[in-house]
Design a protein around this motif. Structure first.
Motif, PDB file in Angstrom:
ATOM      1  N   GLU A 290     -34.795  35.259   8.391  1.00 18.34           N
ATOM      2  CA  GLU A 290     -34.580  35.928   9.666  1.00 18.34           C
ATOM      3  C   GLU A 290     -34.712  37.440   9.534  1.00 18.34           C
TER       4      GLU A 290
ATOM      5  N   SER B 187     -37.769  38.907  10.108  1.00 15.49           N
ATOM      6  CA  SER B 187     -39.102  39.264  10.594  1.00 15.49           C
ATOM      7  C   SER B 187     -39.099  40.524  11.436  1.00 15.49           C
TER       8      SER B 187
ATOM      9  N   VAL C 186     -37.623  50.981   4.688  1.00 14.50           N
ATOM     10  CA  VAL C 186     -36.211  51.317   4.604  1.00 14.50           C
ATOM     11  C   VAL C 186     -35.388  50.155   5.147  1.00 14.50           C
ATOM     12  N   TRP C 187     -35.824  49.626   6.264  1.00 15.92           N
ATOM     13  CA  TRP C 187     -35.087  48.549   6.901  1.00 15.92           C
ATOM     14  C   TRP C 187     -34.991  47.323   5.985  1.00 15.92           C
TER      15      TRP C 187
ATOM     16  N   GLU D 229     -32.855  47.871   2.916  1.00 15.12           N
ATOM     17  CA  GLU D 229     -31.421  47.958   3.198  1.00 15.12           C
ATOM     18  C   GLU D 229     -30.879  46.633   3.699  1.00 15.12           C
ATOM     19  N   ASN D 230     -31.762  45.655   3.901  1.00 16.18           N
ATOM     20  CA  ASN D 230     -31.304  44.326   4.300  1.00 16.18           C
ATOM     21  C   ASN D 230     -31.471  43.305   3.182  1.00 16.18           C
TER      22      ASN D 230
ATOM     23  N   TYR E 236     -29.450  42.278   1.140  1.00 19.46           N
ATOM     24  CA  TYR E 236     -28.291  41.385   0.999  1.00 19.46           C
ATOM     25  C   TYR E 236     -28.500  40.078   1.737  1.00 19.46           C
ATOM     26  N   ARG E 237     -29.397  40.088   2.710  1.00 22.99           N
ATOM     27  CA  ARG E 237     -29.633  38.856   3.458  1.00 22.99           C
ATOM     28  C   ARG E 237     -30.587  37.923   2.731  1.00 22.99           C
TER      29      ARG E 237
ATOM     30  N   ILE F 140     -26.604  40.499  -3.883  1.00 27.18           N
ATOM     31  CA  ILE F 140     -26.713  41.916  -3.534  1.00 27.18           C
ATOM     32  C   ILE F 140     -25.711  42.228  -2.441  1.00 27.18           C
ATOM     33  N   SER F 141     -24.853  43.200  -2.678  1.00 26.98           N
ATOM     34  CA  SER F 141     -23.847  43.474  -1.663  1.00 26.98           C
ATOM     35  C   SER F 141     -24.227  44.654  -0.788  1.00 26.98           C
ATOM     36  N   ARG F 142     -25.041  45.551  -1.284  1.00 33.90           N
ATOM     37  CA  ARG F 142     -25.330  46.739  -0.495  1.00 33.90           C
ATOM     38  C   ARG F 142     -26.527  47.459  -1.102  1.00 33.90           C
ATOM     39  N   SER F 143     -27.399  47.951  -0.268  1.00 33.73           N
ATOM     40  CA  SER F 143     -28.502  48.745  -0.802  1.00 33.73           C
ATOM     41  C   SER F 143     -28.770  49.893   0.145  1.00 33.73           C
ATOM     42  N   GLN F 144     -29.088  51.031  -0.439  1.00 31.08           N
ATOM     43  CA  GLN F 144     -29.306  52.219   0.380  1.00 31.08           C
ATOM     44  C   GLN F 144     -30.538  52.964  -0.106  1.00 31.08           C
ATOM     45  N   VAL F 145     -31.354  53.400   0.848  1.00 29.54           N
ATOM     46  CA  VAL F 145     -32.617  54.041   0.510  1.00 29.54           C
ATOM     47  C   VAL F 145     -32.510  55.537   0.724  1.00 29.54           C
ATOM     48  N   ASN F 146     -33.041  56.292  -0.227  1.00 30.52           N
ATOM     49  CA  ASN F 146     -33.285  57.708   0.013  1.00 30.52           C
ATOM     50  C   ASN F 146     -34.787  57.852   0.159  1.00 30.52           C
TER      51      ASN F 146
END
Lengths: 66, 804
Positions: free
Chosen positions: B47, B49, B106-107, B110-111, B113-114, B119-125
């Protein structure tokens, strides 16, 4: 007229509050990356999950091409 | 003539690549390859897409290589080095992913974890092309994580350098805080000074002035001890090393302002200069912030570790395992595949070596290597898989030993003496002289006036405007150059560029475009049939010349009989019953004693003979960058030039035409030779601007006064340097240097303006008439006018030169 001393104290107190807020914002890294958050607001869903969201995934599906 | 008939342009739903007949289609969606299709299906089932809704096809075609190449990540020693933080429950790791290019990337990242419960958290610079991921090592291993990313097309770039953890603290954070505190205190102190500005005499008899002034002193303390601390520290260090820089008179002025204010307030002689003091610190820090433009995506301190892979395939008995290169020891057998880099000096055991050293030596054509040949670290294998035996460890190899040379042992923070600093020396001397004279003059009459006058001199002489001029000129120049895709490490480089008098160029990749070389044919025009014969023959050889010829022509290849290839000579064969020979002159005419007359050594030449008749010759020449000729011509007028090439001398003729007969041209230069050449030029007292691109220039770039790396894309690898210039902008080099010189003149002009203000102030001060009000007006007026002059002047100069 002495009320001005109280006002002075009050205004400095409020200003210090803002200074502390700024301090916290810088220390928590909010100024480290000023570009990516601007992209993040374009997303429709929350991208960074809290612990509760981690277990219950949002079920709304966005249709491709929609 | 092309056989493909394009009926409809189909774009891959995932990556947007055009796919024609080989398209896979699934329910109306088209894919260019199964990799893209797999990613699409994976995202669809999770999910995710919405990835495709952000921008038009954002996907990256995943690499088809198998995932065993990540096996080294299972090594606990490796994962310990890569993971930033670990407490047993969660690990945190950062990867550089150059493929990140849009909001969808980025989206998706940062998703993550789904897609993966571990994976509990991811963040992009985005600017750093970096993703930081928190994961549970009990559910997902580091290797699985990297494989997951690779499967999505976002394969992290893991290089040797990532094994060395560098604590990256953001120095801007502390500067932001200092500016914030100074600004806060400055504004409030000014507010509290208003009664004094308005000369409210009726308040004098009340308690207010005292309360206000105590509040001002309290507000000035953090400015002195926190915001201004760097100035005091810097002037302390500079005095200790007997080098007076601009911070010394600044610190002196600040101390005088603060001390005099405390003195005035204690003896109840007046409100002091605390508003001027905090304003001064605030403006100075703003200047620092302005000058401190950083380019997040770029790195100016890279060495070979950023280029070398983190892992390599090692043969262990009959099996192959992927291991970290740091673990390689002498005697290990390693497997190097097409396009992989040899990580350590080794001896070729088996396979056809064709090693591309362009990044190491600057030589543009791959060098063949046979069994038993030495292969140096940093070479890239082109062609089939080879097996090697390591003879030197990674850090001891030929190339890496460059980093053990004296240039690198030197303090990496080369001190560039700036105009402002050199001026500061005389300025400080003058200030102390005037202060002393004032003291001697007044002490005979009145001690109080003497104290007043001396502190006033120190206050007024504080070179605030002077200290502001260079950050704003250089910061503006740096921004203008940045907008032209010329990125500087820091603002001091602009000044260093202005002082350069010699420009040294690398050839391959700097003056010339790396590939492909330009192919010209000398002789009567080739017919379609002849082209077909040549292509048919050339496609059987892996020699660079054959490959270049093969790539040049479009034709349906025919079968070749009696194919023969002799190393170093040429190739021959029968195509459609006609004899075709390509190679050296003696090979082409099939006469070992023959030699071509004239025009030798001009580019690399391949002779062609058909049916025993010499038909002509192919010539491969380096392709020079567009517009480089005019630039060199313009530079020749003002600078002495030189060329240091790692390549052989085949381009000497063209380079002489380009640079003129008097320019020294050196060929076959090793990385060490280049470093020594730059050093020897500089030992004559000249200041060198070195322009290069590869690791072979790394030493020279470091040794030069200014080292500029040319790169086709700034985000690509560049060796340690002071500036990164996008190759397409190289032809503007003369304009950039003009701007640097104009900047230096503008700094000198701003210094003149600031001296003018200082003289006015000194007239007030030395006569003992400097009131807080005069100071409060003079300080901001001089600062603001100098800042305006500096920024507007630089922009105007840039427009006149034509670089804005």
């Amino acid at each position: 007229m002495y009320v001005i001393v109280i006002l002075l104290g009050a205004s400095l107190l409020v200003a210090t509050g803002f200074l502390l807020a700024f301090w916290w914002a810088v220390r928590s890294g909010q100024y480290d990356d000023t570009y990516t958050p601007a992209l993040r607001v374009l997303f429709e869903e929350k991208s960074v999950p809290t612990d509760t969201e981690n277990t219950t995934k949002p079920s709304s599906e966005i249709q491709h091409g929609g | 003539m092309a056989g493909t008939i394009v009926t409809e342009e189909l774009a891959c739903t995932h990556c947007g690549a055009r796919c024609r007949d080989q398209a896979l289609s699934v329910g109306g969606d088209v894919f260019c390859c199964s990799g893209c299709k797999a990613v699409y299906e994976l995202l669809h089932s999770a999910e995710l897409s919405a990835y495709y809704g952000q921008a038009t096809p954002p996907g990256i075609k995943p690499s088809a290589e198998d995932s065993s190449r990540f096996a080294y990540l299972d090594d606990p020693a490796v994962s310990r080095k890569l993971v930033d933080f670990s407490d047993g429950e969660t690990d945190r790791v950062s990867f550089v992913i150059p493929q990140i290019h849009c909001a969808s990337c980025v989206w998706l990242l940062e998703n993550l974890y789904r897609l993966n419960p571990g994976i509990s958290r991811s963040q992009v610079n985005f600017l750093r092309r970096e993703v930081s991921i928190q994961f549970d090592p009990k559910i997902v291993t580091l290797r699985q994580l990297v494989e997951q990313l690779a499967k999505l097309g976002y394969e992290p770039r893991i290089r040797l350098e990532h094994f060395e953890r560098v604590e990256r603290r953001d120095p801007r954070r502390s500067l932001y805080l200092k500016v914030g505190v100074a600004g806060f205190c400055f504004a409030n102190i000014m507010l509290l000074s208003f009664p004094d500005y308005l000369n409210a005499r009726e308040l004098e008899q009340t308690l207010f002035p005292l309360v206000f002034r105590i509040a001002m002193v309290i507000l000035a303390l953090p400015v002195l001890f926190y915001s201004a601390s760097d100035y005091f520290r810097s002037s302390f260090y500079s005095l200790r090393s007997r080098m007076i820089n601009i911070d010394v008179p600044l610190a002196l002025g600040m101390a005088a302002l603060f001390g005099r204010s405390i003195y005035d307030i204690t003896i109840n002689a007046g409100p002091g200069f605390l508003d001027s003091f905090s304003g001064l610190v605030f403006f100075l820090l703003l200047g620092k912030l302005f000058q401190d433009r950083t380019y997040e995506r770029l790195s100016f301190d890279r060495d070979y570790k950023a280029y070398f892979p983190a892992s390599i395939t090692r043969r262990a008995g009959d099996s192959e395992i992927s291991v970290p290169v740091t673990g390689l020891i002498v005697g290990d057998r390693i497997i190097v595949r097409n396009q992989e880099i040899v990580p350590a000096d080794s001896i070729l055991i088996s396979g056809n070596g064709s090693i591309d050293y362009s990044f190491v030596t600057g030589e543009s054509t791959p060098r063949p290597a046979t069994s038993g040949a030495m292969v140096y670290a940093g070479g890239r294998q082109v062609g089939t898989t080879i097996e090697l035996e390591v003879v030197k460890e990674v850090s001891q190899s030929y190339l890496t030993s460059l980093w053990n040379s004296a240039t690198y042992a030197k303090d990496s923070r080369r001190s560039i003496s700036t105009v402002a600093d050199r001026f500061g020396k005389y300025f400080t001397a003058a200030v102390i002289l005037i202060a002393a004279a004032t003291a001697i003059f007044w002490l005979r009459r009145d001690v109080d006036i003497a104290i007043n006058a001396v502190t006033a001199v120190l206050i007024v002489a504080c070179p605030c405007a002077l200290a502001l001029s260079s950050p704003f000129v250089l910061g503006t120049a740096m921004r203008i150059l940045g907008s032209q895709n010329f990125f500087l490490k820091n603002a001091a480089v602009v000044e260093a560029m202005a002082t350069a008098d010699t420009i040294v160029f690398d050839k391959t990749g700097t003056l010339t475009i790396n590939e492909p070389e330009r192919l010209t044919f000398d002789g009567a025009e080739l017919s379609d049939e002849e082209i077909r014969l040549i292509k048919s023959l050339a496609r059987h050889s892996t020699h660079p010349a054959s490959r270049r010829i093969d790539a040049e022509f479009q034709a349906e290849p025919a079968a070749v009989r009696e194919y023969a290839e002799e190393s170093g000579m040429g190739i021959s064969g029968l195509v459609n019953g006609r004899s075709v020979r390509l190679g050296r002159y003696s090979w082409a005419v099939d006469d070992t004693t023959a030699s071509a007359n004239g025009s030798q050594g001009e580019g690399s030449v391949t002779y062609l003979a058909i049916d025993g008749q010499l038909r002509g010759k192919f010539r491969m020449n380096n392709r020079y960058r567009a517009g480089i000729e005019e630039t060199i011509r313009a530079l020749r007028a003002d600078y002495s030039l030189a060329v240091l090439s790692g390549d052989n001398a085949k381009e000497r003729g063209r380079l002489t035409d380009l640079f003129g007969a008097n320019t020294p041209l050196r060929f076959d230069q090793s990385p060490h030779d280049k470093l020594n050449a730059v050093d020897s030029i500089q030992s004559d007292g000249r200041r060198v601007l070195m322009i290069g691109d590869g690791l072979n220039d790394a030493g020279a770039l470091k040794a030069a006064t200014v080292g500029i790396a040319v790169s086709d894309q700034a985000i690509n690898f560049t060796p340690a340097c002071d500036g990164i210039l996008e190759a397409s902008q190289l032809h503007k080099l003369n304009k950039f240097l003009l701007l640097a010189r104009a900047s230096r003149n503008l700094i000198l002009a701003s210094i003149a303006i600031s001296i003018f203000y200082n003289v006015i102030g000194l007239a007030f001060a030395a006569s003992g008439h400097l009131s807080p009000l005069v100071s409060a007006i003079l300080m901001p007026v001089s600062s603001v006018s100098v800042v305006l002059f500096a920024t507007l002047g630089t922009r105007l100069a840039a427009r006149r030169i034509g670089v804005s």
